[in-house]
Scaffold this active site. Structure first.
Site, PDB file in Angstrom:
ATOM      1  N   LYS A  33      13.248  -0.271 -11.113  1.00  0.00           N
ATOM      2  CA  LYS A  33      12.847   1.138 -11.213  1.00  0.00           C
ATOM      3  C   LYS A  33      12.011   1.514  -9.992  1.00  0.00           C
ATOM      4  O   LYS A  33      10.834   1.171  -9.905  1.00  0.00           O
ATOM      5  CB  LYS A  33      12.030   1.417 -12.476  1.00  0.00           C
ATOM      6  CG  LYS A  33      11.845   2.922 -12.669  1.00  0.00           C
ATOM      7  CD  LYS A  33      10.711   3.287 -13.568  1.00  0.00           C
ATOM      8  CE  LYS A  33       9.380   3.304 -12.910  1.00  0.00           C
ATOM      9  NZ  LYS A  33       9.236   4.265 -11.785  1.00  0.00           N
ATOM     10  N   GLU A  77       0.959  -6.690  -8.186  1.00  0.00           N
ATOM     11  CA  GLU A  77       0.371  -6.507  -6.850  1.00  0.00           C
ATOM     12  C   GLU A  77      -0.287  -5.125  -6.900  1.00  0.00           C
ATOM     13  O   GLU A  77       0.392  -4.103  -6.906  1.00  0.00           O
ATOM     14  CB  GLU A  77       1.476  -6.607  -5.799  1.00  0.00           C
ATOM     15  CG  GLU A  77       0.945  -6.925  -4.428  1.00  0.00           C
ATOM     16  CD  GLU A  77       0.661  -5.679  -3.641  1.00  0.00           C
ATOM     17  OE1 GLU A  77      -0.520  -5.254  -3.686  1.00  0.00           O
ATOM     18  OE2 GLU A  77       1.564  -5.133  -3.026  1.00  0.00           O
ATOM     19  N   CYS A 123      -1.586  -0.882   0.524  1.00  0.00           N
ATOM     20  CA  CYS A 123      -2.612  -1.559  -0.288  1.00  0.00           C
ATOM     21  C   CYS A 123      -3.471  -2.464   0.578  1.00  0.00           C
ATOM     22  O   CYS A 123      -4.540  -2.897   0.151  1.00  0.00           O
ATOM     23  CB  CYS A 123      -1.968  -2.416  -1.371  1.00  0.00           C
ATOM     24  SG  CYS A 123      -0.889  -1.478  -2.406  1.00  0.00           S
ATOM     25  N   GLU A 157     -10.267   2.855  -2.878  1.00  0.00           N
ATOM     26  CA  GLU A 157      -9.185   2.928  -1.894  1.00  0.00           C
ATOM     27  C   GLU A 157      -8.864   4.403  -1.620  1.00  0.00           C
ATOM     28  O   GLU A 157      -8.472   5.119  -2.545  1.00  0.00           O
ATOM     29  CB  GLU A 157      -7.978   2.238  -2.538  1.00  0.00           C
ATOM     30  CG  GLU A 157      -6.929   1.756  -1.642  1.00  0.00           C
ATOM     31  CD  GLU A 157      -5.886   0.943  -2.424  1.00  0.00           C
ATOM     32  OE1 GLU A 157      -5.318   0.046  -1.816  1.00  0.00           O
ATOM     33  OE2 GLU A 157      -5.644   1.203  -3.624  1.00  0.00           O
TER      34      GLU A 157
HETATM   35  C1  SIN Z   1       1.580  -2.881   0.243  1.00  0.00           C
HETATM   36  O1  SIN Z   1       0.928  -1.969   0.663  1.00  0.00           O
HETATM   37  O2  SIN Z   1       1.560  -3.178  -0.950  1.00  0.00           O
HETATM   38  C2  SIN Z   1       2.490  -3.710   1.113  1.00  0.00           C
HETATM   39  C3  SIN Z   1       2.018  -3.846   2.475  1.00  0.00           C
HETATM   40  C4  SIN Z   1       2.635  -4.999   3.214  1.00  0.00           C
HETATM   41  O3  SIN Z   1       3.590  -5.643   2.744  1.00  0.00           O
HETATM   42  O4  SIN Z   1       2.132  -5.286   4.288  1.00  0.00           O
END
Ligand code: SIN
Length: 496
Positions: free
Chosen positions: A190, A266, A300, A400
């Protein structure tokens, strides 16, 4: 209503002309039974790009059925045959890189050069895990009795559900699909509702490469809760892998309890980026810009808090601001663009809120500080922003921001900066720059983070584990360990 999707949509003047995208279930392309669909829009212009089906529980259930039917055959397919199919998709991705990158820029907004890079990065997960699938070794263990033999087998976990985010619409899908398929699992995917086109385009390549029907299924929906409820209620789905916010990750942990499903999560980060007085100054400035402004600050692992040691603080702030001033904001299709739009209006409001809070608490705006006006175009653009005199108390340092805002925080000692860097419920990525070899080891060991870039602002790669400590998630993607997430371990005790 079943629609066979024969020809891929045509790209014309940056717009997608044929807009008939469909769900991929059991090898067939189909619309939602209700006929419901939703629009995918370009965050740079606000224009509608395409329509995709708005699936409900019934379609998710059909996708699970298809994945369950395909599972025994795929799990029994020799690993080298599975690997060859994965490599074929990786090759097709690179052959179609320009088209896939353009579609990604249209739906996600990132500069075309970054989108091309993401397609190559995404293909690398398929190619690398193809090899790992061929090296899923079991064990024999010396027994304590002469009439016993102890064996350890590793087998696919079964049907898996893969939920991917909008910031890396191709790479986050292949980082999950690569190991899942190499291990012999079948998948119900998804993609995020903001960026489903990249996933559907990849779906076409899996079909073209000759993957058996039902091995890869793709559901698009505006109702992620109904999707989650359906997969968690079905005993045949043995594992869920999710990339996204910590808030949603916690909800998935709660939902997974009933069926005791395996989870890989994650989640969010709050990456510190530390520059010591003895750093290679130019490398640190360039690294901070690359880490902070990649994907317009929407990763992230983006630097969220930039800690600079007092001895070089002023000089760093000046040089960093000069680099940021050169970042051109605009539509990602423009080759000059380095900073694209934020994904949506909500993202822009979060950035506005964070910057407002910082300024109210005494931060000094060195550059930027407000939305970027592209004149005639709608779109969610924010001017790349540098904030001096930032403190750990500000929202920009506690949460964040997920936008192009760089708060610079001064520090005096190594102990102080380690304490500030670790004072977060998150632990995904951290970075530091120093030329002192002993400090490299000390700081790398002291940081409570799953990924540490020591004099390296872009550590992500298919060969290495990616994942976080604390509330940044569970499990690891990528690297040799990434395939373990999709394998069960079975101990066979053999009496002879
Ligand atoms: C992410 O922001 O979750 C992935 C970034 C990355 O793979 O470097």
């Amino acid at each position: 209503m079943i629609q066979r999707s024969v020809d891929p949509p045509v790209l014309e003047h940056g717009a997608i002309v044929d807009t008939d995208y469909a769900l991929l279930i059991g090898g067939a392309w189909q619309s939602a039974a209700s006929g419901a669909a939703f629009s995918v829009t370009n965050p740079a212009t606000g224009e509608r790009l395409a329509g995709v089906p708005d699936a409900g529980s019934a379609e998710t259930q059909s996708a699970i059925d298809a994945a369950a039917v395909a599972l025994p055959g795929w799990a029994a397919t020799p690993a080298p045959v599975r690997a060859a199919l994965l490599r074929k998709v990786a090759t097709l991705m690179l052959e179609r890189q320009e088209r896939l990158a353009t579609i990604m820029t249209l739906e996600q907004g990132k500069p075309l050069a970054e989108a091309r890079g993401e397609i190559a990065y995404a293909a690398s997960f398929l190619a690398w895990f193809a090899g790992e699938g061929e090296r899923v070794y079991g064990q024999t263990i010396p027994a304590s009795l002469p009439n016993k033999r102890l064996l350890v087998l590793r087998q696919p976990v079964g049907v898996v559900a893969l939920i991917t985010p909008w910031n890396f619409p191709a790479a986050m899908l292949t980082r999950k699909l690569g190991p899942a398929l190499a291990a012999g699992c079948t998948a119900v995917c998804k993609p995020a509702e903001q960026t489903p086109l990249s996933a559907l385009e990849l779906g076409r390549l899996f079909v073209e490469a000759g993957f058996p029907p039902g091995v890869v299924n793709i559901i698009t929906t505006r109702d992620p809760v109904a999707f989650a409820d359906t997969i968690f209620a079905d005993d045949r789905v043995r594992k869920v892998s999710f990339t996204g916010s910590t808030e949603v990750g916690k909800e998935l942990i709660r939902k997974s309890a009933e069926g005791v499903k395996r989870l890989s999560l994650e989640l969010g980060g709050n990456a510190p980026f530390i520059v010591f007085n003895d750093a290679d100054f130019d490398a640190a400035v360039k690294g901070a810009v690359a880490s902070k402004f990649r994907n317009t600050g929407q990763t992230c692992v983006c630097a969220n808090r930039i800690f600079v040691q007092r001895g070089i603080y002023e000089r760093f702030a000046t040089a960093f601001t000069a680099e940021v001033a050169a970042l051109k904001v605009g539509n990602g299709l423009d080759p000059e663009t380095k900073i694209g739009p934020l994904i949506d209006a909500q993202a822009l409001e979060k950035v506005r809120w964070h910057v407002g809070d910082a300024v109210a608490q005494g931060a000094e705006v060195l550059i930027g500080g407000g939305p970027y006006d592209l004149g005639h175009r709608a779109g969610h653009f924010w001017t790349p922003t540098v904030l001096a005199q930032a403190t750990p108390a500000m929202l920009v340092a506690r949460e964040e921001t997920f936008g192009p805002v760089a708060p610079l925080i001064a520090f005096d000692s190594e102990e102080e900066v380690i304490r500030m860097a670790n004072a977060s419920p998150y632990g995904l990525a951290a970075y530091f720059y120093t030329r002192d070899v002993s400090r490299v080891i000390r700081v790398a060991e002291a940081l409570e983070y799953g990924i540490v870039g020591a004099n390296d602002a872009l550590p992500s790669t298919a060969q290495a584990p990616f994942g976080g400590f604390k509330q940044s998630g569970l499990g690891r993607e990528g690297g040799p360990i990434g395939i373990d997430e999709y394998l069960e371990m079975k101990f066979v005790s053999l009496g002879i």
